[in-house]
Design an enzyme around this catalytic site. Sequence first.
Site, PDB file in Angstrom:
ATOM      1  N   ASP A  93       0.868  -1.178   0.000  1.00 34.74           N
ATOM      2  CA  ASP A  93       0.000   0.000   0.000  1.00 34.74           C
ATOM      3  C   ASP A  93       0.911   1.237   0.000  1.00 34.74           C
ATOM      4  OD1 ASP A  93      -2.167   1.664  -0.065  1.00 34.74           O
ATOM      5  OD2 ASP A  93      -3.207   0.748   1.622  1.00 34.74           O
TER       6      ASP A  93
HETATM    7  C1  BGC Z   1      -4.973   3.330   0.050  1.00 40.54           C
HETATM    8  C2  BGC Z   1      -5.185   2.317  -1.035  1.00 40.54           C
HETATM    9  C3  BGC Z   1      -4.994   2.951  -2.387  1.00 40.54           C
HETATM   10  C4  BGC Z   1      -3.612   3.560  -2.445  1.00 40.54           C
HETATM   11  C5  BGC Z   1      -3.297   4.198  -3.795  1.00 40.54           C
HETATM   12  C6  BGC Z   1      -3.673   4.073  -0.128  1.00 40.54           C
HETATM   13  O1  BGC Z   1      -3.564   5.122   0.753  1.00 40.54           O
HETATM   14  O2  BGC Z   1      -4.983   2.676   1.299  1.00 40.54           O
HETATM   15  O3  BGC Z   1      -6.466   1.755  -0.903  1.00 40.54           O
HETATM   16  O4  BGC Z   1      -5.186   2.003  -3.395  1.00 40.54           O
HETATM   17  O5  BGC Z   1      -3.514   4.556  -1.444  1.00 40.54           O
HETATM   18  O6  BGC Z   1      -3.968   5.377  -3.969  1.00 40.54           O
END
Ligand code: BGC
Length: 832
Positions: free
Chosen positions: A350
């Site tokens: 993530d």
């Molecule tokens: C979120 C994810 C997301 C990623 C990319 C993160 O902060 O938890 O769900 O896909 O950012 O934007």
Amino acid sequence: MLRMNSIRCNAAGLVTKRAAGPWTNSRVHSLLTIATICLAMAGLESHASAQAAPSTSPHPANQVAHTSNAQLADPNIEVRVDRLLRQMTLEEKIGQLVQYNDTGDAAPAPSADKAGAMAAVNPEAIHHVNATQLAAAGRLGSMLNTIGAERTNTYQHLAVEQGRLHIPLLFGADVIHGFRTIYPVPLGLAASFDPELVADVSRMAAEEATTAGVRWFYSPMVDISRDPRWGRSTESAGEDPWLGAAMARAYIRGYQGDDLSKPGSVAASVKHFAAYGAAEAGREYNTTDMSEITLRQIYLPPYQAAVEAGAATIMSAFNSLNGVPASANPFLLKQILRGEWGFNGFVVSDYTSVMELIHHGIALDAATATRKALTAGVDVDMMSHFYDAELPELIRSGQVSMAVVDEAVRRVLRVKFATGLFEHPYAEGVEITSAVAGHRPLVRKAAEESFVLLQNDKLAGGARLLPLSPAGKRVALIGPLADDAEEMVGAWGGAGTNHDIVTLRQALTERARQAGGALLYARGTGIDDPSLDGFPEAVQAAAAADVVVLALGESSSMSGEGGSRAKLDLPGNQQQLLESIAATGKPVVLLIFSGRPLVLEWASKHVPAIMAVWFPGTEAGNAIANVLYGDVSPSGKLPMSFPRTVGQEPLYYNQFPTGRPPTGIDISRPPSGEERFFSRYIDVPNSALFPFGYGLSYSSFAYRDVKVSKTSIPLAQALANRSTPLLEATATVTNTGDRTATEVVQCYVRNLGASIEQPVRSLKGFERVTLAPGESKQVSVALGFNELSFFNVESSPAMEATQYTVWIGGSSLANQEATFDVVSHPGTTDAH
Ligand code: BGC
């Protein structure tokens, strides 16, 4: 209305304001083997159907039983991967393992207030990444939230034409509930209990996004959410693993189709692995801590279902699980994901979750965080700028083996070959830049199916308030969500634009015009606004009308990432507005817009009609109007329990029993004497105000003849063949009302007498059934090892000689039952 997460908080507590828009380089984040498992066994892909049961893990753990996606195991792809890998330099290999957003030539400078703190944590990511240069040098593998044919093609030309080995970039984006044509938030979609619908809207979003160069969705989010304080409940399918697994399969089917390389297909990224939804106290990014049995029985099934459906990638979560951060967790990423489930896609971290290992306190420096994440099984580093900075030295010093890097690169390349990126690297077809007229009927249907009618009392004349009669009534539409286009889309509005959205005011004005009347409208108050200035006008409008439609709830940004709430009431002074309008004595239809269950205790006692409409998307107004006026009967059922008060949370129907159930006690009033020594509150009943699976219709349904096809099953038979149904549970459902309507028939099971206590009931099947007035249908649910087994003390799926109760009905309160036994010796009931 480009939007993403409204506020981002990092582990150090820094808060950043909402970026101007997603997928622009102004989107600034808050902060920025072990033996190689052979995954080349071909031919065993399981594109399970949406209704198919999830299979349970093989045991003992650590065995690769099969590969999860046959396309990725194609030997022809492996030949191409081998050939390419042999030519790659270390830097080029590492490049495939890093992902940045569109920083252009220079990364955006952090705002003054957070520059210091960010520099202290991760100075490199903010200041020294130049995505343009990296792409041209063949040292960038993928990009996030960079959308649009022009932007993606610009980067792609650099990678493909200037990169030494011409390896295309993979463009990923947070397309969560629509790209240009927006459908309801995932929690609302789950309320439809309609996997076919979910597959259809997912396919539609994929077809739209691929025209803008996006070939990878950071979706579905399949985290089980039992606590509505957690803002990301809005992106989940709610509290139940069975429903969650059905939804997970449907998303994958829609996104990936039967061939990742077909036009309109995108690779899915299942997130967030694992158990992110169990964040303690519902606080975003918080710790999760649970038994392995709960992990396997409640939280893992939707991820496993998605993997078995062929998901090409998975995202490792922010949270720690039982003390080990999910982004450096070999138990999750190696033992379960690859070992037990045979996952052969790649794992992406993530956003900066590799860097966050430092905040978790399991790495003192970037090198250690990198080594722990990569060797645990995180193949791609999203935005930390750790892998590219640290891996060269880690490899040279022998702290990370080249084999580990090679295997991670292979996994990425396999996905790139399987998606056909090498043949078709650029955005294709006519780029879709706004909501598509031809897609509106589908997203309208999705919205209509997502609404849950929570209450619909009879008025003095004996008729129920809803549906509204088509003509002759003066309607007052009141509330901050009645005419706010931006708020209709929910937490992740993709690349939708406000002018595409039909608000409720627009839709009801059009209805009134057609009926020859007029709509009275007053905003009343803001969503989170202390001012009472709008109240008199709103009360006046209500007083002048025959019926009031009151549109209250949360803003989109009150849920979603970073949207945890400690209160579950109507925000601002909306409760006061509700009470003022109710005091006029006019019948009120209360529409609740929200990304989570809210506390509606007062409303349930004072308002005749209440409907949860979540955040419905582009066709919000038309869909709500269609249901209000009865063109469509509501059919949604709650995917999460609505509590009476926030203090009950986490509140979910499939809880474990206690030794002191308050059976036979009136727990709606404070205890007297001995009544207190039960598992209960002294100030509120235990039950949900509106439980899981609950939802009303404009018609009514009756159930009868709940039966099982066998009353005794030999245990040996159950254990011998784990994929064949053991018996069928059936019931007859009849439409007892006066209009055609759809009911979600639900089947729940309880297992008594096992070595491990089992939930008081668990959903094990459901079916949407549309019936004409007076029409009946027999519904049957097949029950086999998948439905009846549980995880024992060794965390292995097991069945024992025990007793089962089956209920079939219209909610988790279904009360018509049948029972059967699983017996060690046929002819006995020896278990208990
Ligand atoms: C979120 C994810 C997301 C990623 C990319 C993160 O902060 O938890 O769900 O896909 O950012 O934007």
